[in-house]
Design a protein around this motif. Sequence first.
Motif, PDB file in Angstrom:
ATOM      1  N   THR A 246      10.351   0.240  -7.542  1.00 10.92           N
ATOM      2  CA  THR A 246      11.338  -0.381  -6.680  1.00 10.92           C
ATOM      3  C   THR A 246      12.547   0.431  -6.418  1.00 10.92           C
ATOM      4  O   THR A 246      13.292   0.048  -5.614  1.00 10.92           O
ATOM      5  CB  THR A 246      11.632  -1.698  -7.208  1.00 10.92           C
ATOM      6  OG1 THR A 246      12.103  -1.617  -8.373  1.00 10.92           O
ATOM      7  CG2 THR A 246      10.414  -2.592  -7.320  1.00 10.92           C
TER       8      THR A 246
ATOM      9  N   VAL B 127       4.775  -1.290  -9.903  1.00  4.19           N
ATOM     10  CA  VAL B 127       3.435  -1.839  -9.803  1.00  4.19           C
ATOM     11  C   VAL B 127       2.366  -0.461 -10.439  1.00  4.19           C
ATOM     12  O   VAL B 127       2.684   0.503  -9.813  1.00  4.19           O
ATOM     13  CB  VAL B 127       2.969  -2.587  -9.018  1.00  4.19           C
ATOM     14  CG1 VAL B 127       3.556  -3.997  -8.953  1.00  4.19           C
ATOM     15  CG2 VAL B 127       3.241  -1.822  -7.486  1.00  4.19           C
TER      16      VAL B 127
ATOM     17  N   LEU C 251       3.046  -4.846 -13.808  1.00  6.87           N
ATOM     18  CA  LEU C 251       4.378  -4.703 -13.639  1.00  6.87           C
ATOM     19  C   LEU C 251       5.048  -4.088 -14.778  1.00  6.87           C
ATOM     20  O   LEU C 251       4.859  -4.440 -15.863  1.00  6.87           O
ATOM     21  CB  LEU C 251       5.153  -6.031 -13.353  1.00  6.87           C
ATOM     22  CG  LEU C 251       6.442  -5.885 -12.828  1.00  6.87           C
ATOM     23  CD1 LEU C 251       6.397  -5.442 -11.559  1.00  6.87           C
ATOM     24  CD2 LEU C 251       7.031  -7.138 -12.822  1.00  6.87           C
TER      25      LEU C 251
ATOM     26  N   PRO D  29      -2.020  -1.232  -5.647  1.00  9.16           N
ATOM     27  CA  PRO D  29      -0.629  -2.006  -5.472  1.00  9.16           C
ATOM     28  C   PRO D  29       0.379  -1.259  -4.546  1.00  9.16           C
ATOM     29  O   PRO D  29       0.465  -0.363  -4.589  1.00  9.16           O
ATOM     30  CB  PRO D  29      -0.252  -2.371  -6.746  1.00  9.16           C
ATOM     31  CG  PRO D  29      -0.564  -1.205  -7.512  1.00  9.16           C
ATOM     32  CD  PRO D  29      -2.049  -0.622  -7.059  1.00  9.16           C
ATOM     33  N   THR D  30       1.237  -2.085  -3.886  1.00  9.35           N
ATOM     34  CA  THR D  30       2.389  -1.609  -3.333  1.00  9.35           C
ATOM     35  C   THR D  30       3.446  -2.739  -3.969  1.00  9.35           C
ATOM     36  O   THR D  30       3.026  -3.841  -4.142  1.00  9.35           O
ATOM     37  CB  THR D  30       2.600  -1.407  -2.066  1.00  9.35           C
ATOM     38  OG1 THR D  30       2.118  -2.351  -1.241  1.00  9.35           O
ATOM     39  CG2 THR D  30       1.653  -0.132  -1.699  1.00  9.35           C
ATOM     40  N   ILE D  31       4.667  -2.346  -3.809  1.00  5.65           N
ATOM     41  CA  ILE D  31       5.660  -3.440  -4.095  1.00  5.65           C
ATOM     42  C   ILE D  31       6.981  -3.438  -2.890  1.00  5.65           C
ATOM     43  O   ILE D  31       7.382  -2.192  -2.919  1.00  5.65           O
ATOM     44  CB  ILE D  31       6.269  -3.496  -5.557  1.00  5.65           C
ATOM     45  CG1 ILE D  31       7.128  -4.712  -5.853  1.00  5.65           C
ATOM     46  CG2 ILE D  31       6.756  -2.009  -5.891  1.00  5.65           C
ATOM     47  CD1 ILE D  31       7.204  -4.682  -7.571  1.00  5.65           C
TER      48      ILE D  31
ATOM     49  N   VAL E 114       4.178  -8.129  -3.719  1.00  7.28           N
ATOM     50  CA  VAL E 114       3.081  -7.094  -4.307  1.00  7.28           C
ATOM     51  C   VAL E 114       1.919  -7.630  -3.395  1.00  7.28           C
ATOM     52  O   VAL E 114       1.463  -8.625  -3.260  1.00  7.28           O
ATOM     53  CB  VAL E 114       2.892  -7.244  -5.807  1.00  7.28           C
ATOM     54  CG1 VAL E 114       1.766  -6.585  -6.304  1.00  7.28           C
ATOM     55  CG2 VAL E 114       4.085  -6.952  -6.614  1.00  7.28           C
TER      56      VAL E 114
ATOM     57  N   TRP F  54       5.101 -15.954 -10.179  1.00  5.42           N
ATOM     58  CA  TRP F  54       4.745 -15.384  -8.735  1.00  5.42           C
ATOM     59  C   TRP F  54       3.793 -16.612  -7.993  1.00  5.42           C
ATOM     60  O   TRP F  54       3.325 -17.259  -8.832  1.00  5.42           O
ATOM     61  CB  TRP F  54       3.770 -14.387  -9.067  1.00  5.42           C
ATOM     62  CG  TRP F  54       4.665 -13.000  -9.616  1.00  5.42           C
ATOM     63  CD1 TRP F  54       4.655 -12.698 -11.025  1.00  5.42           C
ATOM     64  CD2 TRP F  54       5.023 -11.996  -8.789  1.00  5.42           C
ATOM     65  NE1 TRP F  54       5.461 -11.751 -11.215  1.00  5.42           N
ATOM     66  CE2 TRP F  54       5.607 -11.005  -9.978  1.00  5.42           C
ATOM     67  CE3 TRP F  54       5.168 -11.677  -7.387  1.00  5.42           C
ATOM     68  CZ2 TRP F  54       6.508 -10.020  -9.484  1.00  5.42           C
ATOM     69  CZ3 TRP F  54       5.711 -10.414  -7.211  1.00  5.42           C
ATOM     70  CH2 TRP F  54       6.467  -9.594  -8.313  1.00  5.42           C
TER      71      TRP F  54
ATOM     72  N   SER G  87       0.960  -2.294   2.796  1.00  5.88           N
ATOM     73  CA  SER G  87       2.351  -2.353   2.675  1.00  5.88           C
ATOM     74  C   SER G  87       3.175  -3.220   3.482  1.00  5.88           C
ATOM     75  O   SER G  87       2.845  -3.487   4.538  1.00  5.88           O
ATOM     76  CB  SER G  87       3.264  -1.029   2.728  1.00  5.88           C
ATOM     77  OG  SER G  87       3.191  -0.434   4.169  1.00  5.88           O
TER      78      SER G  87
END
Length: 379
Positions: A218, A229, A242, A273-275, A297, A322, A345
Amino acid sequence: MNSPATTTIHRGAVGEAGSLYTRLLATDPQGPNAGAMLLTWELRLHVADDGGPSFPIWRSLDGGHSWEHLSDVADALGRGNRYQPMMIELTEDLAHLRRGDLLLAGNSIPTDGSSTTLALYSSRDGGASWAYESTIDQGGPAIYSPRSDATTTAVWEPDLHVLDGVLHCYLADERDKAAGMLQTITRRSSSDLRTWSEKDLVCGIGDRKHRPGMFVGTGAMPDGLHRAVIEIVGPPEVPVHLLTSTDGVDWGDPAEIGLPLVATDGTAVSGTPTIAWRRVDGDPENSENSENVEMIVTGRHSLRDGVAGNRALRSRDLGATWTSFELPTPAVRSLVGDGSGYSQSVRWNAAGQLVHATTVASPTGGHDVVVTVAESVPS
């Protein structure tokens, strides 16, 4: 509320292995790129060794509603910019580049898959043209093996971050088999964009079973912490965890793999994953307040009670809890077979709308690349 608007950017063609790794960049509305959004992805074309495929760059000047093909990042190494591109916009001057210039990293792989090379490119004109900067790292053949006795040595999935005037690249690294680690997350850094430090171990488990990888960070968040992530390949559900860091460099004991992400309704996201995060309306004098931050996420798909879905996870308390929501692009996700949705994303445009870039199964057997703009995320 208006219905989400979906635009097909690329239609999968016969002969493609299937586009993957869609990556959005939302530039600073107050910066040189004036809030333009950029999109790239992994095209995965089967082409001859004539320089190979390139990373396509598309641009939107209206917050993701319409797109134009801007450029292609051709491989200066002559192998093919084939896998796993990602982009960042510089928020400060760095080496010979200036605020607002762009950096792109991706995996250069020849047609025969005999090597993996993470290369760095820069653009000084908003993505219209690109120049090769350096090779970040080099690994062995582009072969994935989940076996406990695997001997693979590839490098994968670069993720770039600028911290205190230094560029850091996090990557998935298969070269630590001698230490019993099938795959690790390592980091290399550069202050001149040309020469790179020796690698540091960020995360690795010496049990020849668990493979942490796919680090996506991030940067510094309003509470001062950095988050990232990762996926843990090995368990069949490929859980997403995380990580947190106080400075974006030291992520603690490499054997610690962070906290698994599961929503209050039992939904988890699975793999690749992406965040993304943003500040939301709140008291500017108290910007570290968790209520002023939204995080999302994504994974390749979601899982609940063993059933694959098309949901993502959302937090409004800096990751303490979450919830899950349906992603705005309609798509059927499968546990086996079709790999669409692999590393999708989201970003927010300058109007605060959620922009979702992903891949969906194409009638040709490949994947279409699509972008959806939604007015808001369901509560």
